[in-house]
Scaffold this active site. Structure first.
Site, PDB file in Angstrom:
ATOM      1  CG  HIS A 101      -1.748  -1.095   1.502  1.00  0.00           C
ATOM      2  ND1 HIS A 101      -1.287  -2.263   2.059  1.00  0.00           N
ATOM      3  CD2 HIS A 101      -3.079  -1.262   1.302  1.00  0.00           C
ATOM      4  CE1 HIS A 101      -2.300  -3.109   2.187  1.00  0.00           C
ATOM      5  NE2 HIS A 101      -3.392  -2.540   1.732  1.00  0.00           N
ATOM      6  CG  ASP A 104       1.797  -0.955   3.374  1.00  0.00           C
ATOM      7  OD1 ASP A 104       1.135  -0.720   4.389  1.00  0.00           O
ATOM      8  OD2 ASP A 104       1.410  -1.698   2.455  1.00  0.00           O
TER       9      ASP A 104
END
Length: 439
Positions: A101, A104
Site C-alpha cells: 500500500h 506502507d
C-alpha cells in the site's frame, strides 16, 4: 548497507527429509511441474505491510515485535531503513515479487503534498533496490481505510471531500505503480460498506463507488498503465455490511455498472472464511466467470471471527486451491501474495523466514498434488458421469434451450420412477487423501 538478518544465508531447497528450519522442503523454484517451473506456477509475493510494518498487535494486545528498522527517529529515515531491510529479506528468501500500500512504504505528512513528496523519495529508493535485486512489483494499492478521514468510507463516504481525497490518493498510487513496473493494481474496499441503514444512502454509495472505479479506469488509460485491475472481496471487517462481501457480490456489482471488462478478482483465503465460504469456492466461482486474477495466500481461524491472516500451512486447502488455479491456466499476471503474518508470539526475526518457508512449502506441495490429480482426471471423470443425463435426450434439449415447460411436463408424465445416484462425497475425499499421502 548494514546487514539486518545476520546469520541467515539465502534459503535453499533441501528436500522433504530436511529438518533444517531455514530450508525449503517442497518448494524447489526451478523444478518443473508440467511445462512450467514451480516459481512460474506460484509467483510468490511478499506483503510489505504484515511482514515489515506489522508489530504483533491484535484486538486485545499491544505490540510484541520490535524490529531493528523501527528505531525512533525521523519517519522518512525509518521508512528507508525498513525498505532496505525488506529487500534484504526478500533476496535471502529468493522471492521475485512484493506488494504494498502507498502508506506502507512512505509516512503520511501534514498535507497531501508533503505525503506525496515522501512517497516520491521512497519510490526512488525502491527503484534502485529493485534494479539491484531483480525483485519486481506484483501490485500496488492505496490505503483508504486507516486514517480517521476514512471513518465513513472512501469512495462510498458520505463526505464528498473524502471522495475527492481518495481519488487523489489512488491517482498517485496508480502513477507510482506504473513507475515501478507493477503488473497489477488492487482495489481493496477496506471501509466501503456501512454499519446501519438508518444513516445510509446505499444507492448513492454504490453509484459513487462505481463512478470512482470508472474514473480509475479512465486515468489508467490516460497515463498508459496497462496492468491488470483487481478487486479484493472481503466481508465483515471492518464494517458490518461490506459492499465487496464475496466474489459473487463483486461480480454482480461489476455487471450492474458495466465494469466487468476492466476488473478481475484478487481472492483471499481468510476472506472466504469470513464470508462462510471455502477458499476453493471463491476461487472456483471467480474462475468459471472469467474473473480469477490473483490470490492473497493465507488462512483464517475457523474459531475466531476476525481476519487472523495466518501463514498458510493446511496442505488440503492449498491442494484444492492449486487445483482451481491450474484449471484457470495459472494466475499470470497475478500471483500468490503472502498476505499473512507470523503469530503474535512468534516475534523473533528468524520467525519471519520460518513462517514464509512453511507457507511456500504448503503451496508447493499442494501444486504437485493438484497437478497429479488433474492429470489422472479421476475427479473430472466422476463429475462428467454425474451430469451425463444432460449430454443426451431431454437433458441435452434443456441445455440447448430447445425444451419448454409444456415439453417437460409431457416428458415427466410418461417417465418411469426417477432414480438418483450417490454423490460419493466420501469416495472423492478419499481420492484426495490418497494423492496427499503419496505426494
Amino acid at each position: 548497507m548494514n546487514e539486518i538478518f545476520k546469520g541467515v544465508d539465502h534459503i535453499k531447497y533441501e528436500g522433504p527429509d530436511s529438518k533444517n528450519l531455514m530450508a525449503f522442503k517442497h518448494y524447489n523454484a526451478d523444478e518443473l511441474v508440467g511445462e512450467r517451473t514451480m516459481a512460474d506456477h506460484l509467483r510468490f509475493s511478499i506483503a510489505y505491510w504484515h511482514t515489515f510494518t506489522g508489530k504483533g498487535v491484535d484486538p486485545f494486545g499491544s505490540a510484541t515485535m520490535f524490529r531493528p528498522w523501527d528505531q525512533p527517529g525521523d519517519p522518512l529515515d525509518q521508512a528507508k531503513e525498513r525498505m532496505i531491510a525488506a529487500f534484504e529479506f526478500m533476496s535471502k528468501l529468493g522471492v521475485k515479487y512484493f506488494c504494498f500500500h502507498d502508506r506502507d512504504i512512505a509516512p503520511e505528512g501534514a498535507t497531501l503534498r508533503e505525503t506525496n513528496k515522501n512517497l516520491d523519495v521512497m519510490v526512488d529508493l525502491a527503484k534502485q533496490l529493485m534494479k539491484d535485486t531483480g525483485i519486481k512489483l506484483l501490485w500496488g494499492t492505496a490505503n483508504l481505510f486507516n486514517h480517521p478521514r476514512f471513518v465513513h468510507g472512501a469512495a462510498t463516504s458520505c463526505n464528498a471531500d473524502v471522495f475527492a481525497y481518495a481519488a487523489a490518493q489512488v491517482k498517485k498510487a496508480l502513477e507510482v505503480t506504473k513507475e515501478l513496473g507493477g503488473e497489477n493494481y488492487v482495489f481493496w474496499g477496506g471501509r466501503e460498506g456501512y454499519e446501519t441503514l438508518l444513516n445510509t444512502n446505499m444507492q448513492l454509495e454504490l453509484d459513487n463507488f462505481a463512478r470512482f472505479l470508472h474514473m480509475a479506469v479512465d486515468y489508467a488509460k490516460e497515463i498508459g498503465f496497462t496492468g491488470q485491475f483487481l478487486i479484493e472481496p472481503k466481508p465483515k471487517e471492518p464494517t458490518k455490511h461490506q459492499y465487496d462481501f464475496d466474489a459473487a457480490s463483486v461480480h454482480a456489482f461489476l455487471l450492474k455498472y458495466g465494469l466487468e471488462k476492466h476488473f478481475k478478482l484478487n481472492i483471499e483465503a481468510n476472506h472466504a472464511t469470513l464470508a462462510a465460504h471455502t477458499f476453493e469456492h471463491e476461487l472456483h466461482y471467480a474462475r468459471i466467470n472469467g474473473l480469477l486474477g490473483s490470490v492473497d495466500a493465507n488462512q483464517g481461524d475457523l474459531l475466531l471471527g476476525w481476519d487472523t491472516d495466518q501463514m498458510p500451512t493446511d496442505i488440503y486447502t492449498t491442494t484444492l486451491a492449486m487445483y482451481e488455479i491450474l484449471k484457470n491456466g495459472g494466475l499470470q499476471p497475478g500471483g500468490l501474495n503472502f498476505d499473512c503474518k507470523v503469530r503474535r508470539g512468534s516475534f523473533e526475526l528468524d520467525d519471519l523466514f520460518i513462517g514464509h518457508i512453511v507457507g511456500f512449502d504448503a503451496f508447493a506441495y499442494g501444486l504437485k498434488v493438484a497437478y497429479k490429480l488433474l492429470q489422472s482426471e479421476e475427479l473430472e471423470q466422476f463429475v462428467e458421469e454425474r451430469y451425463a443425463s444432460y449430454a443426451s435426450g431431454i437433458g441435452k434439449q434443456i441445455v440447448d434451450g430447445k425444451a419448454d415447460f409444456k415439453q417437460l411436463e409431457a416428458y415427466a408424465l410418461e417417465m418411469p420412477e426417477i432414480t438418483n445416484r450417490s454423490g460419493r462425497q466420501e469416495v472423492l475425499e478419499s481420492i484426495i487423501n490418497r494423492y496427499l499421502v503419496k505426494g
